[in-house]
Design a protein around this motif. Structure first.
Motif, PDB file in Angstrom:
ATOM      1  N   LEU A   1      34.422   8.556  30.004  1.00 33.15           N
ATOM      2  CA  LEU A   1      35.630   8.627  29.298  1.00 33.15           C
ATOM      3  C   LEU A   1      36.455   8.257  28.945  1.00 33.15           C
ATOM      4  CD1 LEU A   1      34.973   7.971  26.089  1.00 33.15           C
ATOM      5  CD2 LEU A   1      34.696  10.636  26.035  1.00 33.15           C
TER       6      LEU A   1
ATOM      7  N   GLN B   1      30.021  10.988  33.255  1.00 33.85           N
ATOM      8  CA  GLN B   1      30.039  10.477  31.809  1.00 33.85           C
ATOM      9  C   GLN B   1      31.728  10.623  30.892  1.00 33.85           C
ATOM     10  OE1 GLN B   1      28.192   8.575  29.893  1.00 33.85           O
ATOM     11  NE2 GLN B   1      27.194   8.512  31.871  1.00 33.85           N
TER      12      GLN B   1
ATOM     13  N   LEU C   1      25.245   2.339  30.472  1.00 32.47           N
ATOM     14  CA  LEU C   1      25.373   3.356  30.036  1.00 32.47           C
ATOM     15  C   LEU C   1      25.609   3.988  30.982  1.00 32.47           C
ATOM     16  CD1 LEU C   1      24.894   5.850  28.351  1.00 32.47           C
ATOM     17  CD2 LEU C   1      22.750   5.534  28.250  1.00 32.47           C
TER      18      LEU C   1
ATOM     19  N   ARG D   1      30.808   7.445  20.566  1.00 31.48           N
ATOM     20  CA  ARG D   1      30.309   7.625  22.561  1.00 31.48           C
ATOM     21  C   ARG D   1      30.866   9.770  22.913  1.00 31.48           C
ATOM     22  NH1 ARG D   1      32.715   4.170  27.205  1.00 31.48           N
ATOM     23  NH2 ARG D   1      32.428   5.597  28.949  1.00 31.48           N
TER      24      ARG D   1
ATOM     25  N   TYR E   1      32.350   3.074  18.090  1.00 30.50           N
ATOM     26  CA  TYR E   1      31.752   3.288  18.339  1.00 30.50           C
ATOM     27  C   TYR E   1      32.208   3.605  20.024  1.00 30.50           C
ATOM     28  CZ  TYR E   1      31.076   2.059  24.771  1.00 30.50           C
ATOM     29  OH  TYR E   1      30.366   2.460  25.419  1.00 30.50           O
ATOM     30  N   TYR E   2      33.380   4.452  19.797  1.00 32.54           N
ATOM     31  CA  TYR E   2      34.380   5.455  21.180  1.00 32.54           C
ATOM     32  C   TYR E   2      34.093   6.253  19.485  1.00 32.54           C
ATOM     33  CZ  TYR E   2      35.871   2.220  24.867  1.00 32.54           C
ATOM     34  OH  TYR E   2      35.527   1.954  25.913  1.00 32.54           O
TER      35      TYR E   2
END
Length: 349
Positions: A82, A78, A276, A41, A37-38
């Motif tokens: 993160l 975003q 999100l 992303r 996932y990371y």
């Protein structure tokens, strides 16, 4: 804004309450890493970031560059989300890769990673504690009536109508991020402050050079204003629903860990798009209880945490996004009441 004191709260239970919850969460596999996932992303955010600056160069000296500025404001937000996950070691178990990647993300948006990590760690340890949480220290705004009664200067002036000024002031949050990062470099206790300073000023120099190299001066200033104001507004809207308007702790009022985290936080209902847009911070209660839990697991942890809190009789607040802002603004208005009363008294005198 409601201020809770120890005398108005039932005696806190022991740490066993959180230990039992933690066992349920661990057995459900929700603390397991999500490298896939990371990876996806991180690549997506990096591509979106690079694409934004590529579009900036290709669009060049035209007013469509302001649309690029708005787009980059969202992407900067975003990147900040993160960096937040990296700092909490949701991505890497070890400190060094976490700090390295966190500093890279911080440098990409002009944020001092060491300053922010120190501040955010103190917030997590004592959320909404008037004396211990740096996020509710009186600066331009006052968060309680006690702070309002002690306010002077600009906070005393702004605090009267701060609920109406809140969202306009959020537009300055991007600038505040850089100013606070730069100011923290004077703190000798801050680790790696030389490196943080080089990254911070390096970002600022590269950012301004790009703007004034590609755009005419007037258009560059317009781009700067749109980008930074929308970035600040997005940042503020990410964090305002989480704790603002929730109980404020004072003095020795420090319930056990579970209650300290649950009672001072608010969840925001929504779909995958909410997850999100808010980076999972809409599951604020679960995040505060388990800061290193990967973001995609927070939604899965929510029913477990909510049911457990119901069994204990611990208030668990979840509301819609608009309602969360309404509650935050109402609490700000209540906090500023002493300043408005003082103004009326002075006028009558």
């Amino acid at each position: 804004m409601t201020t809770h004191t120890a005398s108005r709260r039932p005696p806190p239970a022991g740490g066993g309450d959180f230990a039992r919850l933690s066992k349920q969460i661990t057995e459900a596999g929700l603390m397991n890493r999500r490298p896939g996932y990371y990876t996806v992303r991180s690549i997506a955010v990096a591509v979106a970031y690079a694409g934004g600056w590529t579009a900036f160069v290709l669009v060049g000296a035209g007013w469509w560059s302001l649309a690029v500025a708005a787009y980059l404001a969202v992407i900067f937000g975003q990147v900040a989300l993160l960096a937040h996950d990296v700092a909490h070691r949701q991505v890497f178990r070890r400190r060094r890769p976490s700090e390295t990647s966190g500093r890279i993300a911080g440098a990409a948006i002009g944020m001092g990673y060491g300053w922010w990590q120190d501040k955010h760690t103190r917030h997590h340890a004592n959320p909404n504690h008037e004396a211990l949480d740096p996020d509710i220290a009186p600066d331009l705004l006052v968060w309680s009536q006690g702070q309002a009664r002690a306010a002077t200067g600009l906070p005393g002036l702004i605090g009267r109508w701060q609920a109406f000024l809140f969202f306009p002031l959020l537009a300055l949050e991007g600038v505040n991020l850089r100013v606070s990062s730069a100011r923290a470099l004077g703190n000798r206790a801050l680790k790696n402050r030389t490196l943080d300073g080089m990254l911070l000023y390096g970002h600022t120099a590269a950012y301004l050079t790009a703007l004034f190299l590609v755009l005419p001066a007037g258009m560059a200033i317009a781009f700067l204003a749109v980008h930074q104001c929308l970035f600040g507004l997005y940042l503020g809207c990410l964090f305002a629903p989480n704790h603002k308007g929730m109980p404020i702790l004072t003095g020795n009022d420090r319930p056990d860990f579970l209650r300290r985290q649950v009672l001072t936080a608010r969840n925001v209902r929504g779909s995958w798009f909410t997850d999100l847009a808010l980076g999972g911070l809409n599951h604020q209660i679960e995040h505060h209880l388990f800061p290193s839990m990967p973001t995609p697991h927070l939604r899965k942890a929510q029913p477990i945490v909510r049911r457990y809190c119901q069994e204990l009789g611990v208030d668990y607040l979840e509301t819609g996004l608009i309602s969360s802002y309404r509650q935050a603004l109402a609490s700000l208005h209540r906090a500023g009441a002493p300043l408005r009363r003082a103004r009326i008294s002075t006028a009558r005198a």
